[in-house]
Design a protein around this motif. Structure first.
Motif, PDB file in Angstrom:
ATOM      1  N   UNK A  74     -36.179  -5.905  15.062  1.00 11.42           N
ATOM      2  CA  UNK A  74     -35.206  -6.991  15.130  1.00 11.42           C
ATOM      3  C   UNK A  74     -35.896  -8.224  15.674  1.00 11.42           C
ATOM      4  N   UNK A  75     -35.819  -9.326  14.942  1.00 10.77           N
ATOM      5  CA  UNK A  75     -36.435 -10.577  15.383  1.00 10.77           C
ATOM      6  C   UNK A  75     -35.319 -11.565  15.703  1.00 10.77           C
ATOM      7  N   UNK A  76     -35.213 -11.913  16.965  1.00  9.49           N
ATOM      8  CA  UNK A  76     -34.189 -12.839  17.440  1.00  9.49           C
ATOM      9  C   UNK A  76     -34.712 -14.268  17.346  1.00  9.49           C
ATOM     10  N   UNK A  77     -34.106 -15.047  16.448  1.00  7.74           N
ATOM     11  CA  UNK A  77     -34.526 -16.429  16.252  1.00  7.74           C
ATOM     12  C   UNK A  77     -33.746 -17.339  17.206  1.00  7.74           C
ATOM     13  N   UNK A  78     -34.086 -17.226  18.501  1.00  2.00           N
ATOM     14  CA  UNK A  78     -33.549 -18.090  19.560  1.00  2.00           C
ATOM     15  C   UNK A  78     -32.018 -18.094  19.610  1.00  2.00           C
ATOM     16  N   UNK A  79     -31.425 -16.900  19.598  1.00  5.45           N
ATOM     17  CA  UNK A  79     -29.967 -16.809  19.728  1.00  5.45           C
ATOM     18  C   UNK A  79     -29.532 -17.296  21.104  1.00  5.45           C
ATOM     19  N   UNK A  80     -28.335 -17.878  21.163  1.00  8.93           N
ATOM     20  CA  UNK A  80     -27.804 -18.376  22.430  1.00  8.93           C
ATOM     21  C   UNK A  80     -26.624 -17.542  22.926  1.00  8.93           C
ATOM     22  N   UNK A  81     -26.121 -16.640  22.118  1.00  5.00           N
ATOM     23  CA  UNK A  81     -24.995 -15.815  22.530  1.00  5.00           C
ATOM     24  C   UNK A  81     -25.447 -14.787  23.585  1.00  5.00           C
ATOM     25  N   UNK A  82     -24.689 -14.693  24.658  1.00 10.22           N
ATOM     26  CA  UNK A  82     -25.070 -13.859  25.801  1.00 10.22           C
ATOM     27  C   UNK A  82     -25.192 -12.389  25.417  1.00 10.22           C
ATOM     28  N   UNK A  83     -24.276 -11.898  24.582  1.00 10.23           N
ATOM     29  CA  UNK A  83     -24.294 -10.473  24.242  1.00 10.23           C
ATOM     30  C   UNK A  83     -25.502 -10.063  23.405  1.00 10.23           C
ATOM     31  N   UNK A  84     -26.242 -11.047  22.897  1.00  8.82           N
ATOM     32  CA  UNK A  84     -27.452 -10.736  22.132  1.00  8.82           C
ATOM     33  C   UNK A  84     -28.700 -10.722  23.013  1.00  8.82           C
ATOM     34  N   UNK A  85     -28.505 -10.758  24.316  1.00  5.21           N
ATOM     35  CA  UNK A  85     -29.636 -10.693  25.252  1.00  5.21           C
ATOM     36  C   UNK A  85     -29.751  -9.273  25.823  1.00  5.21           C
ATOM     37  N   UNK A  86     -29.487  -9.110  27.109  1.00  2.99           N
ATOM     38  CA  UNK A  86     -29.689  -7.811  27.765  1.00  2.99           C
ATOM     39  C   UNK A  86     -28.754  -6.738  27.220  1.00  2.99           C
ATOM     40  N   UNK A  87     -27.532  -7.110  26.833  1.00  2.00           N
ATOM     41  CA  UNK A  87     -26.609  -6.116  26.261  1.00  2.00           C
ATOM     42  C   UNK A  87     -27.198  -5.498  25.003  1.00  2.00           C
ATOM     43  N   UNK A  88     -27.781  -6.350  24.163  1.00  2.00           N
ATOM     44  CA  UNK A  88     -28.386  -5.837  22.936  1.00  2.00           C
ATOM     45  C   UNK A  88     -29.619  -4.992  23.254  1.00  2.00           C
ATOM     46  N   UNK A  89     -30.427  -5.437  24.192  1.00  3.50           N
ATOM     47  CA  UNK A  89     -31.609  -4.660  24.589  1.00  3.50           C
ATOM     48  C   UNK A  89     -31.210  -3.255  25.028  1.00  3.50           C
ATOM     49  N   UNK A  90     -30.223  -3.164  25.895  1.00  2.21           N
ATOM     50  CA  UNK A  90     -29.800  -1.870  26.428  1.00  2.21           C
ATOM     51  C   UNK A  90     -29.214  -0.981  25.329  1.00  2.21           C
ATOM     52  N   UNK A  91     -28.439  -1.594  24.443  1.00  2.00           N
ATOM     53  CA  UNK A  91     -27.831  -0.814  23.362  1.00  2.00           C
ATOM     54  C   UNK A  91     -28.894  -0.225  22.440  1.00  2.00           C
ATOM     55  N   UNK A  92     -29.895  -1.030  22.092  1.00  2.00           N
ATOM     56  CA  UNK A  92     -30.934  -0.555  21.179  1.00  2.00           C
ATOM     57  C   UNK A  92     -31.835   0.485  21.844  1.00  2.00           C
ATOM     58  N   UNK A  93     -32.033   0.388  23.152  1.00  2.00           N
ATOM     59  CA  UNK A  93     -32.797   1.422  23.862  1.00  2.00           C
ATOM     60  C   UNK A  93     -32.091   2.769  23.773  1.00  2.00           C
ATOM     61  N   UNK A  94     -30.772   2.751  23.900  1.00  2.00           N
ATOM     62  CA  UNK A  94     -29.998   3.990  23.792  1.00  2.00           C
ATOM     63  C   UNK A  94     -30.081   4.568  22.377  1.00  2.00           C
TER      64      UNK A  94
END
Length: 491
Positions: free
Chosen positions: A57-77
């Motif tokens: 997944x390549x994040x092109x400078x998203x500004x939405x908060x849920x696409x930061x640490x929430x997304x990281x944690x979800x994908x780790x699971x």
């Protein structure tokens, strides 16, 4: 026929030893949580671990908060649960789809790069048919059939398989019905095969990673989005490769009515798109088609060159073009004329051996015009041919091509046609299909246009003003038409 194809696809067996592993690269920018996760989950659910090396997944400078640490944690699971590596790469600045995909491709460990948009749904067995074709020939770039996810209900709907990609005179991507030669192959039903596509949509495709870099990857100096699929398509075909659609592979895609994303360039979407397309033209088209593009698209000329002449100067917007020309020379690639003659024989572009210009009624002095071109309900020009005042300047809606095979064509792959060929039938513009009903013969001495199937002539209606119809040939002035050529290859 399509149901039969589906049954054959379900029965087809792919050898795991034959297929090379793939990295799935997905670029996103401020994507909705639900659509992004739908894409990732569908890939995990429908793809064998034996061939899925990783999801990037390549994040092109998203500004939405849920696409930061929430997304990281979800994908780790997800990685731990399904034992499939999911890697998130982030760009601190908005770089656009093209450069973001290059970031994903560079880090990919799979032997095949598979690019998907961030709002897709993969279906069971979608990847094996693509990898199987690449296993046959590593220079084949392969695309799935793109099904439809409704942009409001998010319902999944199957699309019609037998379409391929092309482009109009503005060099914008379009879907058109496949050519007659390819359609006949499918009528025989002897083999489940892929079929060529002159231009690929660009959002969803698979390509051998080594081959991707050998032919020059993406043009890094293209900005954000737009035209990269045209450039890559012309490069692959021109430099000895091929592009195919594989009917046994289906991936759905959300087609939005408008883009939900902000555009980070002051010149806007069209300014960026036309600058990208100018790079395509400068490298992959000869001077004839460069002149044609700017003659038929004065807005593009203004964006790219402003008031500068295009024949001698290279626009200051076109940086690092020489590196792309070096690729063309290194690989000894063919030009656009070769592409039209050998890859896209069904094309509606002008060539030196075709008439290109206006068709004028001698009695009225008015010209054929594509219907509904200004303020009408249709944006593609399907419908009854119109007669309008002939314009002095080159106006795309009044430009037609007359081919040696008898087709009278215009932009968007539309051909002169008659649904029910008889006296009084209206002359229409419909999708080109190369059927007998669309064949015409023009006599430059008598100035008549004859419908070959019925031997009737194009005439003005005697009852409806400015209506163009079929009639018995009678040599009346109303049946006389002048084909006025336009020098399309000189600006």
């Amino acid at each position: 026929m399509l149901c039969f194809l589906l049954n054959r696809c379900q029965r087809k067996i792919y050898s795991p030893k034959r297929l090379r592993d793939a990295s799935v690269v997905i670029v996103f920018h401020n994507e909705a949580w639900s659509t992004l996760l739908r894409t990732v989950h569908s890939v995990i659910k429908t793809t064998s671990k034996n061939i899925l090396k990783e999801i990037i997944l390549v994040d092109d400078a998203s500004t939405r908060i849920f696409l930061k640490s929430d997304l990281d944690n979800y994908m780790k699971k997800l990685t731990l649960t399904f034992e499939i590596p999911i890697i998130i790469l982030r760009s601190k600045q908005r770089i656009g789809l093209i450069k973001a995909r290059l970031i994903g491709a560079k880090s990919a460990r799979g032997k095949v790069l598979t690019f998907l948009d961030a709002h897709c749904e993969a279906t069971t067995g979608w990847l094996e048919p693509l990898l199987d074709r690449i296993a046959e020939n590593h220079t084949q770039v392969v695309c799935p059939v793109i099904d439809i996810i409704h942009d409001e209900t998010f319902a999944y709907a199957k699309s019609f398989e037998l379409h391929w990609g092309g482009m109009n005179w503005n060099l914008h991507f379009r879907w058109y019905p496949i050519g007659q030669e390819d359609f006949k192959k499918y009528q025989s039903l002897n083999e489940i095969g892929s079929f060529r596509t002159p231009i690929m949509a660009g959002g969803l495709f698979a390509i051998d990673k080594e081959y991707f870099y050998n032919i020059g990857a993406y043009d890094y100096d293209m900005d954000i989005w737009g035209g990269e699929n045209i450039e890559l398509s012309l490069r692959v075909w021109g430099c000895g490769g091929s592009i195919e659609i594989v009917p046994c592979s289906h991936v759905a895609h959300v087609f939005r009515k408008s883009s939900p994303y902000s555009f980070p360039r002051k010149e806007g979407v069209m300014g960026t798109l036309y600058t990208n397309l100018a790079r395509v033209i400068e490298v992959w088209m000869n001077q004839d088609y460069k002149n044609f593009f700017y003659k038929i698209n004065p807005v593009a000329k203004k964006v790219v060159y402003k008031d500068e002449p295009i024949s001698t100067n290279l626009s200051s917007k076109l940086v690092n073009i020489s590196s792309r020309i070096e690729i063309k020379e290194r690989l000894q690639c063919n030009d656009f004329s070769w592409f039209l003659k050998n890859v896209w024989k069904e094309n509606f572009f002008p060539t030196r051996d075709r008439f290109f210009g206006k068709i004028q009624n001698i009695k009225l002095g008015e010209c054929f015009q594509k219907p509904n071109t200004i303020g009408g309900p249709s944006s593609v020009g399907v419908g009854r041919i119109e007669l309008e005042k002939c314009l002095i300047e080159t106006y795309a809606a009044q430009c037609f091509i007359y081919t040696q095979s008898g087709l009278i064509m215009t932009d968007e792959s539309l051909c002169l046609d008659v649904l029910d060929p008889m006296v009084g039938s209206s002359i229409l513009l419909l999708a080109c299909s190369q059927i007998k009903r669309q064949k015409w013969r023009y006599n430059p001495i008598s100035n008549v246009v004859i419908h070959i199937q019925t031997n009737l002539c194009i005439d003005l209606s005697s009852t409806i003003e400015r209506r163009v119809v079929l009639n018995k040939c009678n040599n009346n002035l109303s049946q006389r038409w002048q084909m006025i050529p336009i020098n399309w290859y000189e600006y």
